[in-house]
Design a protein around this motif. Structure first.
Motif, PDB file in Angstrom:
ATOM      1  N   ASN A   1       7.549  19.996  63.236  1.00  7.37           N
ATOM      2  CA  ASN A   1       6.576  20.710  64.368  1.00  7.37           C
ATOM      3  C   ASN A   1       6.921  21.920  64.645  1.00  7.37           C
ATOM      4  OD1 ASN A   1       5.157  18.294  64.215  1.00  7.37           O
ATOM      5  ND2 ASN A   1       6.145  17.531  66.374  1.00  7.37           N
ATOM      6  N   ILE A   2       8.098  22.432  64.797  1.00  9.36           N
ATOM      7  CA  ILE A   2       8.573  23.891  65.135  1.00  9.36           C
ATOM      8  C   ILE A   2       8.069  24.903  64.038  1.00  9.36           C
ATOM      9  CG2 ILE A   2      10.553  25.504  65.817  1.00  9.36           C
ATOM     10  CD1 ILE A   2      11.811  22.991  67.261  1.00  9.36           C
ATOM     11  N   ALA A   3       8.314  24.320  62.831  1.00 11.08           N
ATOM     12  CA  ALA A   3       8.338  25.256  61.437  1.00 11.08           C
ATOM     13  C   ALA A   3       6.810  25.396  61.435  1.00 11.08           C
ATOM     14  CB  ALA A   3       8.895  24.575  60.529  1.00 11.08           C
ATOM     15  N   SER A   4       5.866  24.227  61.720  1.00 12.75           N
ATOM     16  CA  SER A   4       4.682  24.564  61.421  1.00 12.75           C
ATOM     17  C   SER A   4       3.995  25.392  62.320  1.00 12.75           C
ATOM     18  CB  SER A   4       3.997  23.043  61.560  1.00 12.75           C
ATOM     19  OG  SER A   4       4.550  22.093  60.614  1.00 12.75           O
ATOM     20  N   LEU A   5       4.408  25.226  63.833  1.00 13.50           N
ATOM     21  CA  LEU A   5       3.869  25.949  65.003  1.00 13.50           C
ATOM     22  C   LEU A   5       4.282  27.523  64.751  1.00 13.50           C
ATOM     23  CD1 LEU A   5       4.477  23.690  68.046  1.00 13.50           C
ATOM     24  CD2 LEU A   5       2.407  24.309  66.997  1.00 13.50           C
TER      25      LEU A   5
ATOM     26  N   LYS B   1       1.362  30.002  64.617  1.00 15.69           N
ATOM     27  CA  LYS B   1       1.515  31.459  65.581  1.00 15.69           C
ATOM     28  C   LYS B   1       1.213  32.577  64.940  1.00 15.69           C
ATOM     29  CE  LYS B   1       4.352  33.228  69.431  1.00 15.69           C
ATOM     30  NZ  LYS B   1       5.784  33.114  69.957  1.00 15.69           N
ATOM     31  N   LYS B   2       1.819  32.756  63.670  1.00 14.50           N
ATOM     32  CA  LYS B   2       1.565  33.983  63.054  1.00 14.50           C
ATOM     33  C   LYS B   2       0.155  34.208  62.507  1.00 14.50           C
ATOM     34  CE  LYS B   2       6.513  34.720  61.301  1.00 14.50           C
ATOM     35  NZ  LYS B   2       7.221  34.605  59.967  1.00 14.50           N
ATOM     36  N   GLU B   3      -0.219  33.076  62.133  1.00 12.69           N
ATOM     37  CA  GLU B   3      -1.654  33.032  61.613  1.00 12.69           C
ATOM     38  C   GLU B   3      -2.618  33.211  62.732  1.00 12.69           C
ATOM     39  OE1 GLU B   3      -4.797  30.146  58.849  1.00 12.69           O
ATOM     40  OE2 GLU B   3      -2.687  29.404  59.658  1.00 12.69           O
TER      41      GLU B   3
ATOM     42  N   HIS C   1       5.487  21.719  51.194  1.00 14.14           N
ATOM     43  CA  HIS C   1       6.450  21.572  50.100  1.00 14.14           C
ATOM     44  C   HIS C   1       7.820  21.334  50.825  1.00 14.14           C
ATOM     45  CE1 HIS C   1       8.323  21.506  46.243  1.00 14.14           C
ATOM     46  NE2 HIS C   1       6.949  21.153  45.698  1.00 14.14           N
ATOM     47  N   GLU C   2       8.018  22.356  51.452  1.00  8.36           N
ATOM     48  CA  GLU C   2       9.616  22.476  51.805  1.00  8.36           C
ATOM     49  C   GLU C   2       9.865  21.407  53.046  1.00  8.36           C
ATOM     50  OE1 GLU C   2      12.078  25.633  54.881  1.00  8.36           O
ATOM     51  OE2 GLU C   2      10.265  26.181  53.555  1.00  8.36           O
ATOM     52  N   LEU C   3       8.804  21.204  54.010  1.00  9.00           N
ATOM     53  CA  LEU C   3       9.023  20.067  54.933  1.00  9.00           C
ATOM     54  C   LEU C   3       8.979  18.541  54.517  1.00  9.00           C
ATOM     55  CD1 LEU C   3       7.040  21.903  58.033  1.00  9.00           C
ATOM     56  CD2 LEU C   3       9.737  21.893  57.373  1.00  9.00           C
ATOM     57  N   THR C   4       8.504  18.583  53.165  1.00 12.24           N
ATOM     58  CA  THR C   4       8.290  16.922  52.869  1.00 12.24           C
ATOM     59  C   THR C   4       9.616  16.011  52.963  1.00 12.24           C
ATOM     60  OG1 THR C   4       6.547  17.483  51.331  1.00 12.24           O
ATOM     61  CG2 THR C   4       7.492  15.388  51.051  1.00 12.24           C
ATOM     62  N   PRO C   5      10.595  16.351  52.646  1.00 14.06           N
ATOM     63  CA  PRO C   5      12.130  15.481  52.863  1.00 14.06           C
ATOM     64  C   PRO C   5      11.977  15.171  54.158  1.00 14.06           C
ATOM     65  CG  PRO C   5      12.375  17.485  51.215  1.00 14.06           C
ATOM     66  CD  PRO C   5      11.060  17.561  51.858  1.00 14.06           C
ATOM     67  N   GLU C   6      12.076  16.113  55.105  1.00 19.00           N
ATOM     68  CA  GLU C   6      12.349  15.685  56.530  1.00 19.00           C
ATOM     69  C   GLU C   6      11.285  14.870  56.891  1.00 19.00           C
ATOM     70  OE1 GLU C   6      13.576  18.162  59.411  1.00 19.00           O
ATOM     71  OE2 GLU C   6      15.744  18.299  58.261  1.00 19.00           O
ATOM     72  N   GLY C   7      10.070  15.010  56.554  1.00 17.17           N
ATOM     73  CA  GLY C   7       8.753  14.361  57.198  1.00 17.17           C
ATOM     74  C   GLY C   7       9.068  12.944  56.652  1.00 17.17           C
ATOM     75  N   ARG C   8       9.479  12.726  55.358  1.00 16.08           N
ATOM     76  CA  ARG C   8       9.650  11.108  54.700  1.00 16.08           C
ATOM     77  C   ARG C   8      10.714  10.656  55.338  1.00 16.08           C
ATOM     78  NH1 ARG C   8      12.160   9.389  50.191  1.00 16.08           N
ATOM     79  NH2 ARG C   8      12.825  11.438  49.557  1.00 16.08           N
ATOM     80  N   ASP C   9      11.889  11.510  55.865  1.00 15.43           N
ATOM     81  CA  ASP C   9      12.927  10.812  56.797  1.00 15.43           C
ATOM     82  C   ASP C   9      12.437  10.344  58.235  1.00 15.43           C
ATOM     83  OD1 ASP C   9      15.003  10.472  58.684  1.00 15.43           O
ATOM     84  OD2 ASP C   9      16.342  11.917  57.089  1.00 15.43           O
ATOM     85  N   ALA C  10      11.527  11.141  58.640  1.00 15.20           N
ATOM     86  CA  ALA C  10      11.027  10.701  60.141  1.00 15.20           C
ATOM     87  C   ALA C  10       9.908   9.443  59.926  1.00 15.20           C
ATOM     88  CB  ALA C  10       9.992  12.035  60.546  1.00 15.20           C
ATOM     89  N   SER C  11       9.262   9.576  58.808  1.00 16.57           N
ATOM     90  CA  SER C  11       8.415   8.336  58.549  1.00 16.57           C
ATOM     91  C   SER C  11       9.285   6.939  58.259  1.00 16.57           C
ATOM     92  CB  SER C  11       7.454   8.660  57.408  1.00 16.57           C
ATOM     93  OG  SER C  11       6.634   7.475  57.181  1.00 16.57           O
ATOM     94  N   TYR C  12      10.167   7.209  57.556  1.00 16.63           N
ATOM     95  CA  TYR C  12      11.253   6.169  57.213  1.00 16.63           C
ATOM     96  C   TYR C  12      11.878   5.645  58.243  1.00 16.63           C
ATOM     97  CZ  TYR C  12      15.189   3.501  55.696  1.00 16.63           C
ATOM     98  OH  TYR C  12      16.226   2.295  55.506  1.00 16.63           O
ATOM     99  N   THR C  13      12.495   6.399  59.177  1.00 13.50           N
ATOM    100  CA  THR C  13      12.932   6.078  60.438  1.00 13.50           C
ATOM    101  C   THR C  13      12.107   5.240  61.543  1.00 13.50           C
ATOM    102  OG1 THR C  13      14.453   8.251  60.340  1.00 13.50           O
ATOM    103  CG2 THR C  13      14.385   7.029  62.387  1.00 13.50           C
ATOM    104  N   SER C  14      10.878   5.818  61.527  1.00 14.80           N
ATOM    105  CA  SER C  14       9.517   5.278  62.450  1.00 14.80           C
ATOM    106  C   SER C  14       9.615   4.083  61.800  1.00 14.80           C
ATOM    107  CB  SER C  14       8.557   6.000  62.378  1.00 14.80           C
ATOM    108  OG  SER C  14       7.291   5.377  62.782  1.00 14.80           O
ATOM    109  N   SER C  15       9.356   3.607  60.629  1.00 15.94           N
ATOM    110  CA  SER C  15       9.156   2.395  59.974  1.00 15.94           C
ATOM    111  C   SER C  15      10.250   1.266  60.561  1.00 15.94           C
ATOM    112  CB  SER C  15       9.096   2.281  58.539  1.00 15.94           C
ATOM    113  OG  SER C  15      10.396   2.547  58.002  1.00 15.94           O
ATOM    114  N   LEU C  16      11.527   1.774  60.528  1.00 20.62           N
ATOM    115  CA  LEU C  16      12.709   0.891  60.974  1.00 20.62           C
ATOM    116  C   LEU C  16      12.488   0.499  62.484  1.00 20.62           C
ATOM    117  CD1 LEU C  16      15.777   2.914  59.360  1.00 20.62           C
ATOM    118  CD2 LEU C  16      14.768   0.815  58.624  1.00 20.62           C
ATOM    119  N   LEU C  17      11.815   1.193  63.122  1.00 22.56           N
ATOM    120  CA  LEU C  17      11.574   0.723  64.668  1.00 22.56           C
ATOM    121  C   LEU C  17      10.408  -0.194  64.932  1.00 22.56           C
ATOM    122  CD1 LEU C  17      12.166   4.263  66.230  1.00 22.56           C
ATOM    123  CD2 LEU C  17      13.497   2.457  66.744  1.00 22.56           C
TER     124      LEU C  17
END
Length: 597
Positions: free
Chosen positions: A238-242, A246-248, A192-208
């Motif tokens: 990725n860092i936040a997910s890892l 790692k804790k899990e 839920h927290e990472l969705t905005p940055e993930g959407r940013d990455a997806s949009y930037t990727s689409s521009l390329l």
């Protein structure tokens, strides 16, 4: 924990696939009985082989029979598993298709204002990526049935040996359930927290990789900047997910150590039983395997129970999206009054403020348009022209004030019926990568026929037919490159196609929201003349920045800072010496400067 979304999902799945559910339960029960059956066969086989080698028994027929049974069980298990996997995959495709349809229906019918909120896009992105969670409740339930049947059969077997073996096998389930429940919830909220940055990455990727942005990316040398932006956003996620993973995994290692300790305690009991009773080698091997299988089943059950909480969070998020009120739901209390043929539209004290803005974009707008009038709306960028058009056609609901058709408030008219009065060509009208025919007919696709004479008439009147006839496949030519087409249109040709689209719809009111802004003055003049010539009996409202175009109107509305500050025809507004006269003078000066250079 709110389990209403879980109930809704189960109701949806059961209603969609009763046959699949029945088959899955049947196969699950059969598969669940296989492990204990295999253990019994293994036990008897080891004992029979041991007796045969010790020459206590020469019953070779029993050994062969047990081997055949073991081979048959393996084949049966494989067949059942593959049938189940195939039917699951087949049903998943059906569910995915249905859910995607629901999402597309909802996202295409919610009020347009939702698309002004980034939170809405974040929500849509989350639910689009998690439709696979919908079958999880059923899968978990089936897995629980399978594991419980297997577990009960193993417990009965272990209890026949010694009750303490059950205790050592089951005690680990409590911490496993607790740990999985905690991390399941953390995974959801991290997503839920990472969705905005993930959407940013997806949009930037689409521009390329997008054809539309390819030119600017190369001309401006944006590759490095966009790649770096995409990499940083993705890396942060990725860092936040890892970090969470790692804790899990650390917690899982602790749980595995506890599982090993309880298994060691169970082995100690087995050794004690060997000393105190006459347990054969077959029993020893099977007891050890049974304890491991019991622990695996309990671990799986604990994990599945914890997953229910995590899955419920995803389902709740999905249903929150589906529960957005769409236009049909907002119309439930409409009186749905009828009106005769359109004669006038009145706007009274209309104001509009975007939800995220403190200052209204439109303020106290009032005017009347009579049938057959040609109205021009002009003003500087940001004066509220396009917002006014969106309110007028029913895409935005005014914050204050009302709109009337023949003195009937539009709140008392079906939105669809109201929208059916209009043809709109927006500034950023869509250039569909479909056939020429579809690009024209798409404005009234629900009422179009395969061979619709209106298509050819609209194409002729707009001037696009001359270009279409030169194409190899005529009106069936696919435009653009995305869907395998090889034909691109020039800016002017797309403008003609847009005119054909408007003429094909053939509604009482035509609205032109700066669709010709990219054209030069002469081309724009030609564009509007075509529309006006072929729409003499229509009411036309158009937005333009150019005074020579505005002169074609019966009446001109001048907007500034969200208000209508002047109204009249060209000559009247010039005589007032106000904003319109100032803009006209500035454009004349610019034209003279261009001519002189």
């Amino acid at each position: 924990m709110n389990y209403k979304p879980l109930k809704r999902a189960l109701k949806f799945i059961i209603g969609l696939g009763k046959r699949w559910l029945f088959l899955s339960v049947f196969l699950t029960v059969l598969i669940a009985l296989i492990p204990v059956t295999e253990l019994i066969i293994v036990k008897e086989l080891i004992n029979a082989v041991t007796s045969f080698l010790d020459k206590k028994s020469l019953n070779l027929y029993l050994i062969i029979t047990l081997l055949v049974c073991q081979f048959s069980i393996t084949i049966i298990n494989s067949v059942l598993q593959h049938i189940k996997e195939y039917k699951d995959q087949e049903f998943e495709m059906i569910v995915s298709r249905k859910l995607k349809k629901k999402l597309l229906e909802k996202s295409s019918t919610v009020p347009l204002i939702y698309y002004e909120h980034s939170d809405f896009y974040d929500h849509l992105t989350r639910v689009e990526g998690n439709t696979n969670k919908f079958l999880e409740p059923i899968k978990i339930a089936l897995n629980l049935i399978q594991q419980l049947i297997t577990l009960m059969s193993l417990i009965i077997f272990l209890f026949s040996i010694h009750w303490s073996l059950i205790l050592f096998s089951c005690i680990i389930s409590i911490p496993i359930f607790y740990v999985n429940a905690i991390f399941g919830s953390k995974r959801f909220w991290l997503m839920h927290e990472l969705t905005p940055e993930g959407r940013d990455a997806s949009y930037t990727s689409s521009l390329l990789i997008s054809r539309k942005s390819a030119q600017e990316v190369r001309i401006f040398g944006l590759q490095k900047y966009l790649l770096n932006r995409w990499y940083v956003k993705l890396q942060n996620n990725n860092i936040a997910s890892l970090k969470l993973m790692k804790k899990e995994k650390r917690s899982q290692i602790y749980l595995d150590c506890l599982t090993a300790l309880t298994y060691g305690g169970a082995v100690a009991i087995i050794l004690w039983l060997i000393k105190s009773s006459s347990i054969k080698i077959g029993e020893f091997v099977v007891i050890a395997q049974s304890i491991q299988s019991t622990q695996n089943s309990i671990n799986s059950i604990a994990h599945n129970l914890a997953s229910i909480s995590e899955t419920t969070l995803y389902l709740n998020d999905f249903y929150l999206f589906l529960d957005y009120k769409d236009e049909k739901q907002l119309e439930l209390n409409i009186k749905n009054e009828d009106f005769q043929k359109f004669s006038s539209i009145s706007i009274s004290n209309l104001s509009y403020r975007y939800p995220q803005n403190k200052v209204p974009t439109l303020e106290d707008i009032s005017f009347k348009i009579n049938k057959g009038e040609r109205i021009a709306i002009i003003g500087e960028n940001g004066s509220g022209k396009s917002t006014l058009i969106k309110c007028l056609v029913g895409l935005y609901t005014p914050t204050n004030g009302e709109i009337f058709v023949n003195d009937v408030p539009i709140n008392c008219i079906s939105k669809q019926k109201y929208k059916d009065m209009y043809t709109v060509i927006f500034q950023d009208f869509i250039k569909y990568d479909y056939t020429v025919k579809e690009n024209i007919m798409i404005s009234d696709i629900n009422n179009a026929e395969i061979e619709d004479e209106r298509l050819y008439e609209a194409a002729r009147n707009s001037g696009i037919s001359v270009h279409v006839e030169k194409m190899g496949q005529g009106y069936d030519t696919i435009l653009g490159k995305y869907l395998g087409g090889d034909k691109d249109l020039s800016g002017g040709q797309w403008q003609k196609l847009a005119i054909a689209r408007a003429l094909f719809r053939d509604k009482e009111i035509i609205i032109l929201d700066e669709p010709s802004s990219a054209l030069d003055p002469l081309a724009e003049k030609e564009f509007f003349e075509k529309i006006l010539n072929f729409s003499k009996d229509k009411t036309i409202i158009f937005i333009s920045h150019r005074m020579q175009t505005a002169r074609m109107a019966d009446r001109i509305l001048v907007m500034d800072k969200g208000k209508i500050i002047e109204s009249g025809n060209h000559d009247e507004l010039i005589s007032y010496g106000g904003k319109y006269a100032e803009m006209n003078k500035a454009q004349l000066m610019n034209s003279l400067e261009r001519v002189s250079t």
